[in-house]
Design an enzyme around this catalytic site. Structure first.
Site, PDB file in Angstrom:
ATOM      1  N   LYS A   1       0.845  -1.207   0.000  1.00  0.00           N
ATOM      2  CA  LYS A   1       0.000   0.000   0.000  1.00  0.00           C
ATOM      3  C   LYS A   1       0.874   1.249   0.000  1.00  0.00           C
ATOM      4  O   LYS A   1       1.899   1.294   0.693  1.00  0.00           O
ATOM      5  CB  LYS A   1      -0.904  -0.022   1.240  1.00  0.00           C
ATOM      6  CG  LYS A   1      -1.989   1.037   1.261  1.00  0.00           C
ATOM      7  CD  LYS A   1      -2.828   0.896   2.535  1.00  0.00           C
ATOM      8  CE  LYS A   1      -4.010   1.870   2.539  1.00  0.00           C
ATOM      9  NZ  LYS A   1      -4.796   1.752   3.797  1.00  0.00           N
TER      10      LYS A   1
ATOM     11  N   SER B   1      -9.914  -0.497   6.846  1.00  0.00           N
ATOM     12  CA  SER B   1      -9.341  -0.323   5.511  1.00  0.00           C
ATOM     13  C   SER B   1      -8.669  -1.559   4.927  1.00  0.00           C
ATOM     14  O   SER B   1      -8.335  -1.573   3.739  1.00  0.00           O
ATOM     15  CB  SER B   1      -8.320   0.822   5.517  1.00  0.00           C
ATOM     16  OG  SER B   1      -8.978   2.051   5.637  1.00  0.00           O
TER      17      SER B   1
ATOM     18  N   SER C   1      -9.899   2.104   2.842  1.00  0.00           N
ATOM     19  CA  SER C   1      -9.016   2.836   1.962  1.00  0.00           C
ATOM     20  C   SER C   1      -8.117   1.944   1.118  1.00  0.00           C
ATOM     21  O   SER C   1      -7.617   2.378   0.088  1.00  0.00           O
ATOM     22  CB  SER C   1      -8.147   3.790   2.776  1.00  0.00           C
ATOM     23  OG  SER C   1      -7.236   3.066   3.595  1.00  0.00           O
TER      24      SER C   1
END
Lengths: 503, 103
Positions: free
Chosen positions: A80, A179, A155
């Protein structure tokens, strides 16, 4: 020849050990897959072809030379874009960090490098992890591989979509209020938020420091356990890191036996506001667990009704403080204000933050600034911290009665782009079931539970355990995964539509 | 700022934006004021259950006095530390004027 992108990380590791496949072949196969489908999926913000292949070559050389390497050495991984990667861009999905190349690695990334996992690239996310759909990425949304017109969750939608689209077998995500788990649910993949302090936060760009945790994003429970084992454990560079061994998650996964376990259905999570197909798949899983010998009871956690409200005070408060470091002085975007001849540092800072931050980030910084203002602090932030205590007490009481708690991971399946973009509160509701774990610091895991009848989209079930009892999560999740795979005749992702391959 | 209710005016948002060092446009101020009012009304429910006798919780795993040995460790070189700076002058971060003096 087998399509290497369809193999799990565990299967790739076995193939490497048996000298049937090289790390370079596996890495190249995933890079080719990214080139073929990512123009549609947009899971990646940056792909590191040369770096990934160089790592793979080094691993192949080491194996050929008889050097002992980590079992996952050569298994490609995506990270990420919130984790600092030395030499690779790290933007957090924000314009304010466009082009920033960190001069150091997050501890999680350092551990991947030491173990020899080729890093394919950095995955898309809502800006600074604020969102549940990736629509708040400054670089455009990621699309759900199940339906390219729908959100992949957030997210960490990039990491989940990359795994679901067979662009990588493994990814790292971060979970502040869901997330990792909510994207897992809506893409039919596995996501784990470890115990707070279980995985180092060093090198994570902080959103809410008391809630953030990095964790595995994978297609199978075993792959998640293997990655968890690698990235977890004490780190002296993170003063909130827990100094105790990683729970025996791989062993627990292989056990996959719920007989005699006490499992609690959380009364407050799963009724009104949850889509019928989400509830139906959840009920299926509960029935399976009973049939497999678990003792399933209903448990009440009354303070969970206030978790969302407490979270949306604590998170903006911590975020407004954490994001104050983006001041246009030492790194990141610097913009001069219009019409000022010799602007002051404060004027430059205000203009840079105006240009560099997106809508949701501005909204939450302003909200946090308000909640921390003198005269409002006690009513808002102070009260939210008390609710946090009540939620932790609810968990404590529940875990006196049961070993593991279960709920749906998210109230709905993947929604269409734009559906909730203009209604912040509706967007925040996506996290209603995942937030309590972050507030209390306990671990959570989402595993696919099937497809909703009304729209044919993936649904996830969430498992929660006491702090440092991740082994229970992996045990139960592996049991659910095995029972459902038997029903379906294979993994859920095998039912996903094939993506168009572009050359 | 407005009183006890959670209503946030356009001017309140402008004041908060100034505290947060974010220039907001007129459009943004107009849009944020009603949005923040709705969000605040919703999150204000925390006060309903936050009784006086409940201790606040700031962290899931309270640890205190986490120290490391006081020894020299490798760190960034000046070049690495300055590599991403918007402006550099003689191995230092060059910043806009800090005080109100003429440049």
């Amino acid at each position: 020849m087998t399509d290497l992108t369809r193999l799990t990380a565990a299967a790739l590791a076995d193939a490497f050990a048996a000298r049937e496949v090289s790390a370079v072949e596996a890495t190249q196969a995933h890079l080719d897959r990214i080139a073929a489908v990512d123009s549609d999926v947009h899971a990646f913000l940056h792909v590191d072809v040369d770096g990934a292949l160089a790592t793979a070559r080094a691993v192949d050389d080491a194996r050929a030379g008889g050097t002992a390497v980590h079992p996952l050495a050569g298994v490609p991984i995506a990270v990420k874009d919130l984790l600092a990667t030395n030499g690779l861009p790290t933007t957090c999905g924000s314009k304010i960090l466009q082009g920033w190349i960190p001069p150091y690695d997050a501890t999680v990334v350092a551990r991947l490098k030491v173990a020899g996992l080729p890093i394919l690239g950095k995955t898309n996310m809502d800006e600074f992890a604020m969102g549940s759909s990736t629509e708040h990425s400054a670089y455009g949304p990621t699309r759900n591989p199940w339906d390219l017109g729908r959100i992949p969750g957030g997210s960490g939608g990039g990491s989940a979509a990359a795994v679901a689209a067979y662009e990588t077998p493994l990814a790292v995500g971060t979970d502040t209020g869901g997330s990792i788990r909510q994207p897992g649910a809506v893409t039919g993949t596995v996501g784990v938020k470890p115990t707070y302090g279980g995985v180092s936060r060093y090198g994570l760009v902080a959103l809410a420091s008391s809630l953030d945790q990095a964790g595995p994003v994978t297609r199978t429970v075993l792959d998640a356990a293997l990655l968890h084992q690698l990235i977890g454990g004490h780190d002296p560079l993170d003063s909130t890191s827990i100094d105790s061994p990683v729970p025996a998650v791989v062993e627990a996964t292989r056990r996959a036996d719920v007989s005699g376990m006490r499992i609690g259905v959380i009364a407050e999570l799963g009724g009104e506001g949850y889509q019928p197909g989400v509830r139906a798949r959840f009920d299926d899983v509960v029935a399976l667990l009973s049939k497999a010998g678990a003792d399933v009871v209903e448990v009440s956690c009354p303070s969970f009704d206030y978790a969302l409200a407490a979270y949306y005070l604590i998170l903006p408060s911590e975020a407004s403080s954490n994001l104050a470091k983006f001041d246009a002085m030492r790194y990141g975007l610097r913009v001069a204000p219009d019409g000022v001849e010799v602007p002051s540092a404060e004027e430059v800072m205000s203009a840079s933050r105006a240009a560099g931050f997106g809508d949701e980030v501005k909204r939450r910084i302003i909200l946090g600034t308000y909640a921390l203002s003198s005269g409002y602090y006690d009513a808002y932030y102070g009260s939210a911290q008390k609710v946090r205590t009540l939620i932790a007490r609810d968990f404590d009481a529940a875990f006196e009665e049961v070993d593991v708690l279960v709920s749906p991971t998210a109230p709905t399946t993947a929604f269409r782009f734009g559906d909730k973009l203009d209604d912040p509160l509706a967007m925040y509701l996506n996290d209603i079931a995942t937030i309590p774990a972050n507030l209390a610091g306990v671990p959570g895991l989402s595993v696919p539970s099937g497809l909703a009848d009304e729209d044919g989209l993936p649904v996830g079930v969430q498992l929660l355990a006491p702090a440092l009892a991740e082994d229970r999560l992996y045990n139960v999740a592996a049991a659910i995964e095995a029972m459902l795979a038997e029903q379906w005749g294979g993994p859920l992702l095998a039912q996903a539509p094939e993506l168009e391959v572009r050359t | 700022m407005s009183g006890s209710n959670a209503e946030i005016s356009r001017d309140d948002v402008a004041h908060l934006a100034n505290l947060a060092r974010i220039d907001l446009t007129e459009d943004e101020l107009e849009r944020l004021a009603p949005q923040l009012s709705v969000i605040l009304e919703s999150v204000a429910t925390v006060a309903q259950v936050a009784a006086n006798d409940i201790p606040p919780m700031s962290h899931a795993v309270p640890l205190s006095n986490v120290f490391r040995p006081d020894e020299v460790r490798p760190s960034l070189t000046p070049e690495q530390a300055l590599a991403a700076a918007p402006q550099v002058d003689q191995q230092r971060f060059a910043v806009p004027r800090i005080l109100g003096e003429e440049a």
